[in-house]
Design a protein around this motif. Sequence first.
Motif, PDB file in Angstrom:
ATOM      1  N   ALA A 189      87.776 -30.258 -42.210  1.00 19.55           N
ATOM      2  CA  ALA A 189      88.828 -31.149 -42.724  1.00 19.55           C
ATOM      3  C   ALA A 189      88.511 -31.577 -44.153  1.00 19.55           C
ATOM      4  O   ALA A 189      89.383 -31.552 -45.024  1.00 19.55           O
ATOM      5  CB  ALA A 189      88.967 -32.370 -41.825  1.00 19.55           C
ATOM      6  N   PHE A 190      87.261 -31.936 -44.412  1.00 18.12           N
ATOM      7  CA  PHE A 190      86.893 -32.382 -45.758  1.00 18.12           C
ATOM      8  C   PHE A 190      86.963 -31.235 -46.763  1.00 18.12           C
ATOM      9  O   PHE A 190      87.217 -31.445 -47.941  1.00 18.12           O
ATOM     10  CB  PHE A 190      85.488 -32.988 -45.759  1.00 18.12           C
ATOM     11  CG  PHE A 190      85.447 -34.400 -45.259  1.00 18.12           C
ATOM     12  CD1 PHE A 190      86.249 -35.377 -45.835  1.00 18.12           C
ATOM     13  CD2 PHE A 190      84.611 -34.766 -44.212  1.00 18.12           C
ATOM     14  CE1 PHE A 190      86.209 -36.678 -45.382  1.00 18.12           C
ATOM     15  CE2 PHE A 190      84.571 -36.064 -43.755  1.00 18.12           C
ATOM     16  CZ  PHE A 190      85.374 -37.028 -44.336  1.00 18.12           C
ATOM     17  N   SER A 191      86.729 -30.017 -46.290  1.00 15.78           N
ATOM     18  CA  SER A 191      86.716 -28.886 -47.206  1.00 15.78           C
ATOM     19  C   SER A 191      88.121 -28.378 -47.517  1.00 15.78           C
ATOM     20  O   SER A 191      88.412 -27.988 -48.645  1.00 15.78           O
ATOM     21  CB  SER A 191      85.868 -27.768 -46.606  1.00 15.78           C
ATOM     22  OG  SER A 191      86.024 -26.585 -47.347  1.00 15.78           O
ATOM     23  N   ARG A 192      89.018 -28.382 -46.512  1.00 17.41           N
ATOM     24  CA  ARG A 192      90.282 -27.678 -46.693  1.00 17.41           C
ATOM     25  C   ARG A 192      91.500 -28.575 -46.890  1.00 17.41           C
ATOM     26  O   ARG A 192      92.478 -28.172 -47.489  1.00 17.41           O
ATOM     27  CB  ARG A 192      90.551 -26.756 -45.493  1.00 17.41           C
ATOM     28  CG  ARG A 192      89.620 -25.569 -45.418  1.00 17.41           C
ATOM     29  CD  ARG A 192      89.741 -24.714 -46.660  1.00 17.41           C
ATOM     30  NE  ARG A 192      89.128 -23.399 -46.472  1.00 17.41           N
ATOM     31  CZ  ARG A 192      87.907 -23.066 -46.887  1.00 17.41           C
ATOM     32  NH1 ARG A 192      87.167 -23.966 -47.508  1.00 17.41           N
ATOM     33  NH2 ARG A 192      87.421 -21.853 -46.698  1.00 17.41           N
ATOM     34  N   PHE A 193      91.488 -29.777 -46.325  1.00 13.66           N
ATOM     35  CA  PHE A 193      92.674 -30.624 -46.423  1.00 13.66           C
ATOM     36  C   PHE A 193      92.506 -31.608 -47.563  1.00 13.66           C
ATOM     37  O   PHE A 193      91.406 -32.013 -47.898  1.00 13.66           O
ATOM     38  CB  PHE A 193      92.925 -31.388 -45.122  1.00 13.66           C
ATOM     39  CG  PHE A 193      93.055 -30.498 -43.925  1.00 13.66           C
ATOM     40  CD1 PHE A 193      93.854 -29.358 -43.966  1.00 13.66           C
ATOM     41  CD2 PHE A 193      92.362 -30.784 -42.756  1.00 13.66           C
ATOM     42  CE1 PHE A 193      93.963 -28.533 -42.865  1.00 13.66           C
ATOM     43  CE2 PHE A 193      92.468 -29.956 -41.661  1.00 13.66           C
ATOM     44  CZ  PHE A 193      93.265 -28.829 -41.713  1.00 13.66           C
ATOM     45  N   VAL A 237      88.238 -37.282 -35.956  1.00 13.06           N
ATOM     46  CA  VAL A 237      88.115 -38.294 -34.905  1.00 13.06           C
ATOM     47  C   VAL A 237      86.913 -38.076 -33.976  1.00 13.06           C
ATOM     48  O   VAL A 237      86.140 -39.004 -33.762  1.00 13.06           O
ATOM     49  CB  VAL A 237      89.429 -38.410 -34.116  1.00 13.06           C
ATOM     50  CG1 VAL A 237      89.208 -39.044 -32.766  1.00 13.06           C
ATOM     51  CG2 VAL A 237      90.426 -39.212 -34.913  1.00 13.06           C
ATOM     52  N   PRO A 238      86.691 -36.844 -33.451  1.00 13.96           N
ATOM     53  CA  PRO A 238      85.587 -36.703 -32.487  1.00 13.96           C
ATOM     54  C   PRO A 238      84.242 -37.152 -33.048  1.00 13.96           C
ATOM     55  O   PRO A 238      83.524 -37.914 -32.395  1.00 13.96           O
ATOM     56  CB  PRO A 238      85.575 -35.205 -32.190  1.00 13.96           C
ATOM     57  CG  PRO A 238      86.911 -34.707 -32.576  1.00 13.96           C
ATOM     58  CD  PRO A 238      87.384 -35.573 -33.686  1.00 13.96           C
ATOM     59  N   GLY A 239      83.937 -36.708 -34.252  1.00 12.14           N
ATOM     60  CA  GLY A 239      82.655 -37.107 -34.839  1.00 12.14           C
ATOM     61  C   GLY A 239      82.624 -38.575 -35.201  1.00 12.14           C
ATOM     62  O   GLY A 239      81.613 -39.249 -35.019  1.00 12.14           O
ATOM     63  N   MET A 292      79.489 -28.669 -33.271  1.00  7.53           N
ATOM     64  CA  MET A 292      80.951 -28.662 -33.147  1.00  7.53           C
ATOM     65  C   MET A 292      81.581 -29.836 -33.902  1.00  7.53           C
ATOM     66  O   MET A 292      82.528 -29.657 -34.669  1.00  7.53           O
ATOM     67  CB  MET A 292      81.349 -28.697 -31.670  1.00  7.53           C
ATOM     68  CG  MET A 292      81.152 -27.340 -30.990  1.00  7.53           C
ATOM     69  SD  MET A 292      81.133 -27.447 -29.195  1.00  7.53           S
ATOM     70  CE  MET A 292      82.707 -28.151 -28.879  1.00  7.53           C
ATOM     71  N   LEU A 293      81.039 -31.024 -33.679  1.00 12.80           N
ATOM     72  CA  LEU A 293      81.622 -32.206 -34.331  1.00 12.80           C
ATOM     73  C   LEU A 293      81.492 -32.105 -35.843  1.00 12.80           C
ATOM     74  O   LEU A 293      82.442 -32.407 -36.586  1.00 12.80           O
ATOM     75  CB  LEU A 293      80.922 -33.479 -33.841  1.00 12.80           C
ATOM     76  CG  LEU A 293      81.051 -33.801 -32.361  1.00 12.80           C
ATOM     77  CD1 LEU A 293      80.304 -35.073 -32.023  1.00 12.80           C
ATOM     78  CD2 LEU A 293      82.508 -33.946 -31.973  1.00 12.80           C
ATOM     79  N   ALA A 294      80.327 -31.668 -36.301  1.00 13.58           N
ATOM     80  CA  ALA A 294      80.112 -31.589 -37.747  1.00 13.58           C
ATOM     81  C   ALA A 294      81.028 -30.535 -38.360  1.00 13.58           C
ATOM     82  O   ALA A 294      81.588 -30.738 -39.440  1.00 13.58           O
ATOM     83  CB  ALA A 294      78.651 -31.272 -38.038  1.00 13.58           C
ATOM     84  N   ALA A 295      81.210 -29.411 -37.653  1.00 12.76           N
ATOM     85  CA  ALA A 295      82.042 -28.337 -38.195  1.00 12.76           C
ATOM     86  C   ALA A 295      83.499 -28.795 -38.319  1.00 12.76           C
ATOM     87  O   ALA A 295      84.149 -28.561 -39.339  1.00 12.76           O
ATOM     88  CB  ALA A 295      81.947 -27.106 -37.308  1.00 12.76           C
ATOM     89  N   GLY A 306      77.725 -36.959 -41.031  1.00  7.67           N
ATOM     90  CA  GLY A 306      76.769 -37.466 -41.998  1.00  7.67           C
ATOM     91  C   GLY A 306      76.277 -36.316 -42.838  1.00  7.67           C
ATOM     92  O   GLY A 306      77.087 -35.523 -43.321  1.00  7.67           O
ATOM     93  N   PHE A 307      74.949 -36.226 -42.982  1.00  6.89           N
ATOM     94  CA  PHE A 307      74.419 -35.154 -43.831  1.00  6.89           C
ATOM     95  C   PHE A 307      74.856 -33.784 -43.336  1.00  6.89           C
ATOM     96  O   PHE A 307      75.133 -32.889 -44.131  1.00  6.89           O
ATOM     97  CB  PHE A 307      72.899 -35.227 -43.903  1.00  6.89           C
ATOM     98  CG  PHE A 307      72.415 -36.279 -44.845  1.00  6.89           C
ATOM     99  CD1 PHE A 307      73.044 -36.459 -46.069  1.00  6.89           C
ATOM    100  CD2 PHE A 307      71.352 -37.094 -44.519  1.00  6.89           C
ATOM    101  CE1 PHE A 307      72.608 -37.436 -46.965  1.00  6.89           C
ATOM    102  CE2 PHE A 307      70.913 -38.081 -45.402  1.00  6.89           C
ATOM    103  CZ  PHE A 307      71.541 -38.248 -46.615  1.00  6.89           C
ATOM    104  N   ASN A 308      74.941 -33.616 -42.012  1.00 11.41           N
ATOM    105  CA  ASN A 308      75.379 -32.332 -41.462  1.00 11.41           C
ATOM    106  C   ASN A 308      76.751 -31.962 -42.009  1.00 11.41           C
ATOM    107  O   ASN A 308      76.994 -30.826 -42.394  1.00 11.41           O
ATOM    108  CB  ASN A 308      75.467 -32.405 -39.940  1.00 11.41           C
ATOM    109  CG  ASN A 308      74.105 -32.590 -39.332  1.00 11.41           C
ATOM    110  OD1 ASN A 308      73.116 -32.220 -39.951  1.00 11.41           O
ATOM    111  ND2 ASN A 308      74.057 -33.137 -38.141  1.00 11.41           N
ATOM    112  N   THR A 309      77.655 -32.953 -42.004  1.00 12.83           N
ATOM    113  CA  THR A 309      79.009 -32.700 -42.487  1.00 12.83           C
ATOM    114  C   THR A 309      78.972 -32.294 -43.959  1.00 12.83           C
ATOM    115  O   THR A 309      79.683 -31.381 -44.372  1.00 12.83           O
ATOM    116  CB  THR A 309      79.867 -33.967 -42.301  1.00 12.83           C
ATOM    117  OG1 THR A 309      79.626 -34.455 -40.993  1.00 12.83           O
ATOM    118  CG2 THR A 309      81.320 -33.671 -42.478  1.00 12.83           C
TER     119      THR A 309
END
Lengths: 541, 285
Positions: free
Chosen positions: B96-100, A65-67, B88-91, B159-162
């Motif tokens: 979430a995308f990596s583990r869940f 949500v934050p991002g 922080m936001l990207a991490a 985005g790309f960072n994520t």
Amino acid sequence: MIWRYIAKHVAKVVLLGTLIGVSIYVTFVLLTKGMYVPAAMPLIGSVSIAYIFLTEKRYPLRWLVPGLIFLIVMVVYPIGYTVVSSFTNVGTGHMLAKDQAIDQLLDRSFAPADALSYTFTVFAKNANNDLALLLESGEERILYLHGEATAVAVDDPRLIDDDGDGEPDRFTDFARLSIPQIVPMLSTLETYRIEFESKTIGLESLTEFRTRTPTYVYDADAETMIDQQTGIVYTALEGIFTDQNGEEIYPGYKVKVGIRNYINLLTNPRIAGPFAMVFLWTFAFAFLTVLLNFGLGLSTAILLNDPYLRFRTLYRVVMIIPYAIPAFVTILVWRGMLNQHFGIINKMIVSSARMIDSAVNYIAVHGFNTTAVLFGDVSKIGWLADGTLAKISVLLVNLWLGYPYMMLICLGALQSIPKSLYEAARVDGASWWQQFRNITLPLLLMPLAPLLVGAFAFNFNNFTLIWLLTEGRPAIAGATTPAGQTDILLSYTYRLAFEGARGNQLGLAAAVATVIFVIIATISAINFRMTGALEELSKNV
Amino acid sequence: MYDRHTLGGSIWRHALILLLCAFSIFPVLWIASASFNATNNMGLQTLIPRHPTFAHYKELFTSDRYQFSMWLLNSLKITIIAATLTVMLAALGAYAFSRFRFKGRRAGLLGLLLIQMFPQVGAIVAIFLLVLSLGNIFPWAGLNTHTALIFVYLGGAMGFNTWLMKGYFDTIPRSLEESAKVDGATPFQAFFWIILPLARPILATIFVLSFISAYSELIIAQILLRSGTKFTLPVGMALLVSDQWSQRWGMFAAGALIAMIPFLIVFILAQRSLVSGLTRGSVKE
């Protein structure tokens, strides 16, 4: 443990409650401004956030949500809004929604010939910040104080006549203002619209107020504004009320104009020509930049990758310098160096020309200005003033800025090419050029191609370079939109939107921006193809 | 592909490279020299200052018309806050995308990729109007505020960072967090105390990339910031020059040299942190 649990949940409820509270406030503010569709957004947003944080089922979304909030509000929404705006006439004089514009027009009023005339007296206190107004017309006396109009009697005790001349000198503790004292207050008094017994009264001159009637009457069915003073009928025409002679009344409003902005870009002779030039130059600039930077970067990388070369590390450090300092500074430095009158580049050219001249004079012909004959006057070359030279300058400065990056990625890629390939080629008697052509180049281009496409996309929108070096200048002759010979699509969008001489053509700017979106999206799609990002996604996820 | 050089081969190589080095370094030397030259007129500048002076540096920090020290502080503040929040936001998203495993995960990853295809800067008109109306409701986040600028920069956080971070998180073995969870850690605690420290190199990379792009960003800062005290360095420096080559050149040069420093420091630090490897020594699978 239990306290921690309670604290956690109390905190959650408080935070979510605050969020919903704030969003209700925002929704309310937007509603009062008549923005009904945007008003729903914060409410929908905050309710879905509350839902995500209160149900375990949506747990993973809490991390996103934050991002996502910033992504949606600051990227997705603006891009969507831009595309939608490109189909409207939004811009100077067409900023408001239709009903807002109509409200503004209906607020206008004039004093008709049969208007009632009032003399007025102004009383003030607190350094003229507090005003009381007494209006008189025959028997009628109106007191206007703090936005309220009330009738007052002649002998109202609050009106105090100190010197007994029949004119009140004070109103309670407000002192009466003389005419010279009133003059500086006129602009304030002018804004007053005093509503009293179904009359609207406004300032007419230094000595009188008059009853006023609305200037326009709106006929919603016919979509016409009728001027009550002149009787002229203005019809709604593409976002502005216009009479038969083409006279318009501002403000206009935003309307959908279909693809007119795009048609203008393509066919309107005074827009289409400059637009086509900007469009082609953007492609040429991005393509030539990648070509030149990659060419020089690869050449230096091959030179520096040579194990027999001495001082390689030192050379590399020096060459990386342009890449290691911020471009916004160095571009401005280049702008100075390329300046026609004071710049060091022209000075250096002049002194080398002198050297050549004196050398020629010394060796062969006396009194002959070789360089002047060959090149003309070299003392004042307009590097940034002449169209073609400005384009060359832009490319050269970008070469200076960008070749170190290309050199770095080429050095990396060169090291990953197995040495054994070259040894095998040598055994077969391949020349240096054959080795380069058949081993180095193909093996280099494979991993670097996506980076080169990325560099193309980056330079396609390299606003900083263009703006700081030339501001898009010199201007294209005969263009009615602000377009210059070194303008790229993005700087052209910027100029249309924020510094047009004929106001801000936001709709047209949005159309150009949409063109940028389409081109860059196509290029990115090609890039995804090449890197196999999408295939990777379907496999690895 | 390479042979031992003959004398001639050695000479032309070094000559060519020295020429390139001169091309690369000349503008930097020129601006450094200008900042110590006594004159403020670019036309009168000499490469080796005749009467070296620090006067332009002093002038830069005492000028009433140009608030250079404010621009520097603004730039540092905005850049550091934006880069930190971006990390922080990207991490959070990447974890979430990596583990869940959840519904919409694939669509989400694909969506991030697709949104990145559209450059945010193309939407300057809409961003301007959005911030304008945002300011009508929250004056602290309207035009001419740093908050609004940081908000716009954060739009690019996901985005790309994520993607980059997710790829890195995927290489960190799950057994590390699982053992933490056995000890009673919540997912957030496992993320914060175990994954983040291990992911330091990628966090540093994202920080540096965001820092460098925000520090040099011009177009959005230019449309949102209106008053001299609010400017960032790119907007301010462009104003400082504004074609006054014969009047403020020395002052501009001094500012240019100072503006390079934060960028240069981050660049040099980055080179180190980008190379160091990671999960090394934690677990081998």
